[in-house]
Design a protein around this motif. Structure first.
Motif, short mmCIF file in Angstrom:
data_model
loop_
_atom_site.label_atom_id
_atom_site.label_comp_id
_atom_site.label_asym_id
_atom_site.label_seq_id
_atom_site.Cartn_x
_atom_site.Cartn_y
_atom_site.Cartn_z
N TRP A 26 -2.13 3.55 6.16
CA TRP A 26 -3.31 4.23 5.63
C TRP A 26 -3.85 5.22 6.66
O TRP A 26 -3.70 5.01 7.86
CB TRP A 26 -4.37 3.18 5.32
CG TRP A 26 -5.16 3.46 4.07
CD1 TRP A 26 -6.50 3.69 4.00
CD2 TRP A 26 -4.68 3.53 2.74
NE1 TRP A 26 -6.87 3.88 2.70
CE2 TRP A 26 -5.76 3.80 1.90
CE3 TRP A 26 -3.41 3.42 2.18
CZ2 TRP A 26 -5.63 3.95 0.53
CZ3 TRP A 26 -3.28 3.56 0.82
CH2 TRP A 26 -4.38 3.82 0.01
N ILE A 76 0.84 -1.19 0.00
CA ILE A 76 0.00 0.00 0.00
C ILE A 76 0.88 1.24 0.00
O ILE A 76 1.81 1.36 0.80
CB ILE A 76 -0.93 0.01 1.24
CG1 ILE A 76 -1.98 -1.09 1.11
CG2 ILE A 76 -1.58 1.35 1.43
CD1 ILE A 76 -2.90 -1.18 2.29
N ASP A 107 -7.69 -0.10 -1.18
CA ASP A 107 -7.03 0.78 -2.15
C ASP A 107 -7.96 1.89 -2.63
O ASP A 107 -7.50 2.98 -3.01
CB ASP A 107 -6.56 -0.03 -3.36
CG ASP A 107 -5.24 -0.74 -3.09
OD1 ASP A 107 -4.56 -0.36 -2.12
OD2 ASP A 107 -4.91 -1.67 -3.84
#
Length: 334
Positions: A263, A141, A236
């Protein structure tokens, strides 16, 4: 005559000593000896196994040795997996840890297959976790800015997990995600994009207290696994992840997707100014206050949706008022 009497006493004493030396550990103590040799499930003597010790019969030493070895292997597998999770993505230490753990899983599976008295449920889940580590390295990520736009559409992943327990080695058994698009600065819902729910078989036992809450048993989860690539595709799409007690859900989800911590996260428990007068900030209490019905309390998807519905409630007297979600999203990264 007296000599014969003393000789008889001596023989009796020798027989008693010999029997004491040959006395075996009763089955209950033996089961304690092998209990928890695997973190996946405590091994037990199978009723159908010919190796099951009968009351008073001497247990086979080889079976006990196998149980001890299985326990050591299981502990080493967990250590290797945890070390691989902690190592930097793509590093040699991470790759070596994954491969070594795979070898140990193979050895443990072979050991258990030769001893019907032992059980090794959860090995498939362990292999799935090792696959997840490699997959995360291949498709890491990319971290995004923790500060969101203050005006315009934002994609939010409302998520909730149910787990085997609260400890450091506990794992996720179910995951619920509601992916939605909202618009700032007022935090109103534009559209719900997708809803996801899945369960997985853990590689550690389910705490009885946790099972009493979510109702998911080891038997019901046997053979189940997350579609990690699909979960990653949902994450995502999100600009931010929101959970009720985000520090817990993030820690649990991180065991499956290590870099999910990069994130942006928000916590609806600690970063929302819920109405005054609430007894507490539990999701149950907040739902009752807003008269929001939860179809399946402590179901991961049901709880994720209930959290979203609560956050979308207006803070003022009209529906045009700013939602509780807006205030949460405009807070710093949690």
């Amino acid at each position: 005559m007296e000599f014969l009497l003393w000789a008889l006493v001596a023989v009796i004493v020798l027989l008693v000593v010999s029997l004491q030396r040959r006395k075996v550990t009763p089955p209950s103590a033996r089961q304690k000896l092998v209990q928890n040799c695997l973190d996946t499930q405590a091994p037990s003597w199978s009723d159908s196994s010919t190796s099951k010790p009968s009351q008073g019969a001497a247990p086979k030493v080889r079976g006990v040795d196998a149980a001890v070895e299985a326990r050591h292997l299981a502990e080493e597998i967990h250590r290797e997996r945890d070390a691989a999770f902690a190592a930097p993505p793509g590093s040699a230490a991470r790759n070596e840890g994954v491969e070594h753990a795979r070898v140990l899983v193979g050895r443990l599976r072979a050991l258990v297959s030769g001893h019907p008295a032992l059980s090794a449920r959860g090995l498939d889940a362990m292999l799935h976790d090792l696959d997840a580590i490699k997959a995360s390295d291949q498709r890491a990520i990319q971290p995004r800015a923790s500060a969101l736009v203050t005006a315009g559409p934002v994609v939010v992943a409302f998520l909730d997990t149910e787990t085997t327990g609260l400890g450091e080695r506990d794992e996720v058994v179910s995951l619920g995600i509601v992916l939605a698009e909202v618009v700032l600065p007022k935090g109103h819902l534009l559209r719900e994009m997708e809803a996801f729910y899945s369960v997985r078989e853990p590689s550690v036992p389910i705490n009885p207290g946790a099972q009493a809450v979510h109702g998911l048993s080891a038997e019901a989860l046997k053979g189940k696994a997350f579609d990690l690539p699909y979960i990653r595709s949902l994450i995502d799409q999100a600009d931010v992840l929101v959970a009720h007690n985000a520090s817990f859900d993030r820690r649990m989800l991180e065991r499956l997707i290590p870099d999910v911590a990069k994130w942006p996260w928000r916590c609806s428990y600690r970063q929302v100014g819920w109405p005054e007068g609430l007894a507490n900030k539990k999701l149950d209490t907040i739902c009752m206050h807003f008269h929001i019905k939860r179809q399946q309390p402590h179901n991961a998807l049901s709880d994720a949706r209930a959290m979203m519905d609560c956050l979308l409630m207006p803070t003022g007297k009209t529906v045009r008022s700013r939602s509780y979600l807006a205030g949460c999203l405009l807070k710093p990264n949690f």
